[in-house]
Design an enzyme around this catalytic site. Structure first.
Site, short mmCIF file in Angstrom:
data_model
loop_
_atom_site.label_atom_id
_atom_site.label_comp_id
_atom_site.label_asym_id
_atom_site.label_seq_id
_atom_site.Cartn_x
_atom_site.Cartn_y
_atom_site.Cartn_z
CB SER A 49 -0.96 0.00 1.19
OG SER A 49 -0.26 -0.09 2.41
CD GLU A 50 0.27 3.81 2.29
OE1 GLU A 50 -0.81 4.36 2.00
OE2 GLU A 50 0.35 2.85 3.08
CB THR A 51 7.23 1.94 -1.22
OG1 THR A 51 6.67 0.64 -1.48
CG2 THR A 51 8.74 1.85 -1.21
#
Length: 281
Positions: A49-51
């Site tokens: 979902s996020e990096t």
């Protein structure tokens, strides 16, 4: 072929003390020299979902600068990446300049405090709050496959990602939702209370129809921060409580919300590293 640089890397599980039950974030250390395109490409490749990418701060008040990418775009702020990235920065030997860890990101400076082994961030100001137009409210109810009357209250609760908060009568009602994700017009966070005396005060679910490949976010710091700002102000939630999230999709997220004497809302949780090594970027 473009030359690549070996960079330290961690994948951190956030809002859980037990591995694989929270929300993972990929963290790249020492991201200086990477272009926006390279960051976005790697974030798309991780398929999380996020990096995030840790860089030297440009604001002298900050300890580090953080850039946060979904698989499709950059975010000005997100909660579980903030906690996971602070965990990674500290674990790699980062030393805060003052009593708090200070993160520089798209919404400005975000403070984090350490309560024993648990990190918590100060909820950033809402970018948008207030009533939701009735036409949009009806669209949300239809997409959630519930009657409009089942929604006790709803409001804009946007601190970056664009949330609309929806309050239902009970945690069971939240857990029972089977949304038509394609019909959701905006990102929606739904909350409902557990009975008095339960381990957690509320169950939270985050529906993110515009995130590629992610219909429901496992455990969401930004949403829990904005829900706390909205519902502690209305008196529907106490000043300090624990929220549960991720139950329906096999996670066991625990979000610890606390309002201090100055009125600052702190959103925290346990964090642990599950993968550590280097990436060639």
């Amino acid at each position: 072929m473009t030359a690549r640089t070996a960079r330290d890397f961690r994948q951190v599980d956030v809002f859980t003390a037990e591995p694989l039950l929270g929300n993972p974030v990929a963290v790249v250390h020492g991201a200086e020299g990477m272009s926006d395109e390279e960051m976005q490409r790697f974030a798309r490749w991780t398929n999380l979902s996020e990096t995030t990418f840790l860089l030297a701060p440009t604001d002298p008040a900050a300890d580090y600068r953080l850039r946060i990418f979904t698989t499709e775009t950059e975010l000005p702020f997100a909660g579980h990446p903030t906690l996971g990235s602070a965990h990674a920065w500290l674990e790699a030997g980062g030393t805060p300049r003052g009593a708090y860890v200070v993160q520089q990101c798209g919404v400005g400076l975000v403070e984090l405090r350490r309560d024993g082994g648990r990190l918590a961030f100060a909820a950033p100001d809402l970018l948008r709050s207030g009533p939701v137009a009735e036409e949009l409210a009806a669209e949300i109810a239809a997409a959630l496959r519930i009657e409009r009357a089942a929604i006790l209250d709803l409001a804009w609760a946007d601190n970056g990602p664009g949330w609309v908060g929806v309050r239902l009568a009970s945690a069971d009602a939240v857990l029972a939702l089977t949304p038509d994700h394609a019909r959701l017009p905006v990102d929606v966070g739904v909350v409902g209370p557990y009975p008095a005396g339960a381990e957690c005060a509320v169950e939270v679910r985050a529906f993110v129809p515009h995130a590629a490949g992610i219909a429901e976010d496992p455990v969401t710091g930004s949403l829990n921060a904005s829900l706390a700002q909205w519902l502690t102000a209305t008196g529907d939630l106490p000043l300090s409580y624990v929220a549960s999230q991720g139950t329906v999709i096999g996670r066991r997220g625990r979000i610890h919300v606390d309002t201090d004497a100055a009125g600052t809302i702190w959103v925290g949780g346990d964090t642990l590293t599950t993968i550590q090594g280097t990436v060639a970027l």
